[in-house]
Design a protein around this motif. Structure first.
Motif, PDB file in Angstrom:
ATOM      1  N   TYR A   1       0.835  -1.196   0.000  1.00  0.00           N
ATOM      2  CA  TYR A   1       0.000   0.000   0.000  1.00  0.00           C
ATOM      3  C   TYR A   1       0.874   1.252   0.000  1.00  0.00           C
ATOM      4  O   TYR A   1       0.598   2.205  -0.740  1.00  0.00           O
ATOM      5  N   PHE A   2       1.923   1.269   0.803  1.00  0.00           N
ATOM      6  CA  PHE A   2       2.841   2.409   0.846  1.00  0.00           C
ATOM      7  C   PHE A   2       3.426   2.695  -0.539  1.00  0.00           C
ATOM      8  O   PHE A   2       3.528   3.849  -0.964  1.00  0.00           O
ATOM      9  N   VAL A   3       3.834   1.627  -1.231  1.00  0.00           N
ATOM     10  CA  VAL A   3       4.446   1.794  -2.550  1.00  0.00           C
ATOM     11  C   VAL A   3       3.448   2.405  -3.529  1.00  0.00           C
ATOM     12  O   VAL A   3       3.776   3.351  -4.267  1.00  0.00           O
ATOM     13  N   CYS A   4       2.236   1.892  -3.551  1.00  0.00           N
ATOM     14  CA  CYS A   4       1.219   2.434  -4.453  1.00  0.00           C
ATOM     15  C   CYS A   4       0.938   3.900  -4.150  1.00  0.00           C
ATOM     16  O   CYS A   4       0.860   4.734  -5.057  1.00  0.00           O
ATOM     17  N   ARG A   5       0.789   4.230  -2.891  1.00  0.00           N
ATOM     18  CA  ARG A   5       0.499   5.616  -2.501  1.00  0.00           C
ATOM     19  C   ARG A   5       1.665   6.547  -2.817  1.00  0.00           C
ATOM     20  O   ARG A   5       1.471   7.657  -3.325  1.00  0.00           O
ATOM     21  N   ALA A   6       2.879   6.108  -2.531  1.00  0.00           N
ATOM     22  CA  ALA A   6       4.047   6.964  -2.747  1.00  0.00           C
ATOM     23  C   ALA A   6       4.285   7.235  -4.225  1.00  0.00           C
ATOM     24  O   ALA A   6       4.692   8.343  -4.607  1.00  0.00           O
ATOM     25  N   LEU A   7       4.027   6.243  -5.069  1.00  0.00           N
ATOM     26  CA  LEU A   7       4.232   6.411  -6.505  1.00  0.00           C
ATOM     27  C   LEU A   7       3.002   6.988  -7.203  1.00  0.00           C
ATOM     28  O   LEU A   7       2.998   7.148  -8.415  1.00  0.00           O
ATOM     29  N   GLN A   8       1.965   7.264  -6.432  1.00  0.00           N
ATOM     30  CA  GLN A   8       0.706   7.804  -6.950  1.00  0.00           C
ATOM     31  C   GLN A   8       0.062   6.856  -7.961  1.00  0.00           C
ATOM     32  O   GLN A   8      -0.551   7.275  -8.946  1.00  0.00           O
ATOM     33  N   PHE A   9       0.221   5.561  -7.693  1.00  0.00           N
ATOM     34  CA  PHE A   9      -0.498   4.535  -8.431  1.00  0.00           C
ATOM     35  C   PHE A   9      -1.838   4.301  -7.735  1.00  0.00           C
ATOM     36  O   PHE A   9      -1.986   4.621  -6.556  1.00  0.00           O
ATOM     37  N   PRO A  10      -2.820   3.729  -8.432  1.00  0.00           N
ATOM     38  CA  PRO A  10      -4.092   3.414  -7.763  1.00  0.00           C
ATOM     39  C   PRO A  10      -3.847   2.522  -6.551  1.00  0.00           C
ATOM     40  O   PRO A  10      -3.336   1.407  -6.698  1.00  0.00           O
ATOM     41  N   PRO A  11      -4.173   2.966  -5.358  1.00  0.00           N
ATOM     42  CA  PRO A  11      -3.872   2.173  -4.156  1.00  0.00           C
ATOM     43  C   PRO A  11      -4.595   0.843  -4.113  1.00  0.00           C
ATOM     44  O   PRO A  11      -4.128  -0.096  -3.460  1.00  0.00           O
ATOM     45  N   GLU A  12      -5.724   0.738  -4.830  1.00  0.00           N
ATOM     46  CA  GLU A  12      -6.460  -0.531  -4.809  1.00  0.00           C
ATOM     47  C   GLU A  12      -5.726  -1.638  -5.578  1.00  0.00           C
ATOM     48  O   GLU A  12      -6.153  -2.786  -5.587  1.00  0.00           O
ATOM     49  N   GLY A  13      -4.601  -1.304  -6.200  1.00  0.00           N
ATOM     50  CA  GLY A  13      -3.810  -2.308  -6.913  1.00  0.00           C
ATOM     51  C   GLY A  13      -2.751  -2.963  -6.053  1.00  0.00           C
ATOM     52  O   GLY A  13      -1.924  -3.721  -6.555  1.00  0.00           O
ATOM     53  N   TRP A  14      -2.773  -2.726  -4.750  1.00  0.00           N
ATOM     54  CA  TRP A  14      -1.719  -3.219  -3.860  1.00  0.00           C
ATOM     55  C   TRP A  14      -1.569  -4.738  -3.857  1.00  0.00           C
ATOM     56  O   TRP A  14      -0.471  -5.264  -3.722  1.00  0.00           O
ATOM     57  N   LEU A  15      -2.666  -5.474  -4.066  1.00  0.00           N
ATOM     58  CA  LEU A  15      -2.616  -6.931  -3.972  1.00  0.00           C
ATOM     59  C   LEU A  15      -2.040  -7.571  -5.235  1.00  0.00           C
ATOM     60  O   LEU A  15      -1.818  -8.778  -5.287  1.00  0.00           O
ATOM     61  N   ARG A  16      -1.749  -6.772  -6.241  1.00  0.00           N
ATOM     62  CA  ARG A  16      -1.190  -7.318  -7.484  1.00  0.00           C
ATOM     63  C   ARG A  16       0.309  -7.592  -7.367  1.00  0.00           C
ATOM     64  O   ARG A  16       0.910  -8.175  -8.276  1.00  0.00           O
ATOM     65  N   MET A  17       0.912  -7.163  -6.286  1.00  0.00           N
ATOM     66  CA  MET A  17       2.347  -7.371  -6.068  1.00  0.00           C
ATOM     67  C   MET A  17       2.572  -8.456  -5.020  1.00  0.00           C
ATOM     68  O   MET A  17       1.722  -8.680  -4.164  1.00  0.00           O
ATOM     69  N   GLY A  18       3.726  -9.096  -5.087  1.00  0.00           N
ATOM     70  CA  GLY A  18       4.089 -10.101  -4.100  1.00  0.00           C
ATOM     71  C   GLY A  18       5.445  -9.785  -3.492  1.00  0.00           C
ATOM     72  O   GLY A  18       6.325  -9.254  -4.172  1.00  0.00           O
ATOM     73  N   LEU A  19       5.613 -10.105  -2.206  1.00  0.00           N
ATOM     74  CA  LEU A  19       6.866  -9.814  -1.505  1.00  0.00           C
ATOM     75  C   LEU A  19       7.338 -11.044  -0.744  1.00  0.00           C
ATOM     76  O   LEU A  19       6.556 -11.672  -0.029  1.00  0.00           O
ATOM     77  N   ASN A  20       8.598 -11.365  -0.867  1.00  0.00           N
ATOM     78  CA  ASN A  20       9.174 -12.473  -0.107  1.00  0.00           C
ATOM     79  C   ASN A  20       9.412 -12.059   1.338  1.00  0.00           C
ATOM     80  O   ASN A  20       9.577 -10.869   1.646  1.00  0.00           O
ATOM     81  N   ASN A  21       9.466 -13.034   2.214  1.00  0.00           N
ATOM     82  CA  ASN A  21       9.798 -12.763   3.611  1.00  0.00           C
ATOM     83  C   ASN A  21      11.225 -12.235   3.708  1.00  0.00           C
ATOM     84  O   ASN A  21      12.134 -12.748   3.052  1.00  0.00           O
ATOM     85  N   GLY A  22      11.404 -11.219   4.529  1.00  0.00           N
ATOM     86  CA  GLY A  22      12.728 -10.640   4.724  1.00  0.00           C
ATOM     87  C   GLY A  22      13.219  -9.788   3.575  1.00  0.00           C
ATOM     88  O   GLY A  22      14.379  -9.357   3.570  1.00  0.00           O
ATOM     89  N   SER A  23      12.363  -9.508   2.596  1.00  0.00           N
ATOM     90  CA  SER A  23      12.784  -8.740   1.423  1.00  0.00           C
ATOM     91  C   SER A  23      12.886  -7.251   1.727  1.00  0.00           C
ATOM     92  O   SER A  23      12.325  -6.752   2.705  1.00  0.00           O
ATOM     93  N   ILE A  24      13.607  -6.546   0.859  1.00  0.00           N
ATOM     94  CA  ILE A  24      13.862  -5.114   1.035  1.00  0.00           C
ATOM     95  C   ILE A  24      13.198  -4.332  -0.092  1.00  0.00           C
ATOM     96  O   ILE A  24      13.425  -4.608  -1.275  1.00  0.00           O
ATOM     97  N   THR A  25      12.389  -3.368   0.264  1.00  0.00           N
ATOM     98  CA  THR A  25      11.792  -2.430  -0.687  1.00  0.00           C
ATOM     99  C   THR A  25      12.313  -1.039  -0.336  1.00  0.00           C
ATOM    100  O   THR A  25      12.204  -0.603   0.804  1.00  0.00           O
ATOM    101  N   TRP A  26      12.866  -0.354  -1.325  1.00  0.00           N
ATOM    102  CA  TRP A  26      13.586   0.899  -1.066  1.00  0.00           C
ATOM    103  C   TRP A  26      12.903   2.060  -1.788  1.00  0.00           C
ATOM    104  O   TRP A  26      12.859   2.102  -3.008  1.00  0.00           O
TER     105      TRP A  26
END
Length: 300
Positions: free
Chosen positions: A247-272
């Motif tokens: 959700y943070f990524v979608c909001r920060a990039l001004q993408f539609p926030p309702e698209g948050w579930l279209r991404m996947g993240l591994n455990n312990g991963s880093i998003t910068w």
């Protein structure tokens, strides 16, 4: 001219399919193009021209998506110094208005590293029972080592108050001596907004408008440009959860926030995320886990 060695390549549907025809004799050519015996040679070329003309011509414009009309909002965090409060001009208390304006402009860049917690015990009934698995502890060790290896001067580590995020942050903290460790309830996992497209197999227990308000409050607290008083670039670590990070990524990039579930993240991963003084935002990495061996990767 002999037609025995002729090869024709005809593009269909703008290149989506290709027909390769190897002519083996005059009879085969005539049958393919419907030419009768006795017709003048080469007449079938005109039929080929008609076939070719029926196909849409390829142009760069026809294969380039049309840009959306969305305009970047430079005041997305309500901290743009050029925007006047309540539409009223600020009275200058100094003799040099330009000097006061410069002093009120952010000069530093904020780097926010969002870490997803490590693998945890899914069979736990309460949050306290949902502790990290042995593999999850290994993942946190690897993430801590990776953050240390980057050689950045970290300012703070903020983590969700949920057990799995707290344990992950504590392990990471061992590799970052002297960096302050802070817990925050706003960063707890939840359902930020109803996803689009909708899903039927995933129904969060929490109500969207309840979790959404809290997660949005967390976004507003932590994701914004630097304060004008900040002189140097900062590097802040936030250890939390997949839904919150997406959700943070979608909001920060001004993408539609309702698209948050279209991404996947591994455990312990880093998003910068990088936030410039101007309000520009860049995503340097999303769910980076390349520093982990393949057998350590999970997404639970």
């Amino acid at each position: 001219m002999s037609y025995r060695t002729l090869k024709m390549i005809c593009g269909f549907a703008g290149g989506s399919a290709v027909l390769v025809f190897a002519a083996t004799g005059d009879d085969a050519q005539r049958k393919f193009f419907g030419e009768r015996r006795g017709e003048a040679p080469g007449r079938w070329w005109s039929k080929l021209a008609v076939l070719e003309a029926a196909q849409p011509a390829w142009t760069p414009a026809s294969h380039t998506p049309t840009p959306a009309a969305h305009i970047w909002d430079f005041n997305w965090d309500k901290r743009d110094p050029s925007m006047l409060s309540n539409g009223k001009k600020k009275e200058s208390s100094t003799e040099d208005p330009s000097s006061e304006k410069d002093n009120g402009k952010p000069k530093a860049t904020r780097n926010i590293l969002l870490i997803r917690h490590s693998q945890y015990n899914l069979s736990g009934n309460t949050d306290k029972e949902k502790i990290l698995t042995p593999l999850g502890r290994e993942q946190a060790e690897l993430t801590g080592q990776r953050l240390a290896a980057l050689g950045l001067k970290y300012d703070i580590v903020i983590h969700s108050s949920m057990t799995r995020a707290t344990e992950t942050a504590n392990i990471i903290s061992k590799y970052l001596p002297g960096v302050e460790l802070v817990s925050c309830d706003l960063l707890r996992e939840g359902a930020p907004i109803e996803p689009v497209p909708p899903v039927t197999h995933w129904k969060p227990d929490a109500v969207y408008h309840e979790d959404g308000a809290r997660i949005e409050a967390a976004f507003r607290r932590y994701i914004h440009r630097a304060d004008p008083k900040q002189k140097e670039d900062s590097y802040e670590i936030i250890v939390c959860h997949a839904n919150v990070i997406r959700y943070f990524v979608c909001r920060a990039l001004q993408f539609p926030p309702e698209g948050w579930l279209r991404m996947g993240l591994n455990n312990g991963s880093i998003t910068w995320l990088t936030i410039r003084p101007s309000g520009r935002v860049a995503l340097r990495t999303l769910g980076d886990a390349g520093f982990m061996p393949p057998d350590k990767l999970t997404r639970t």
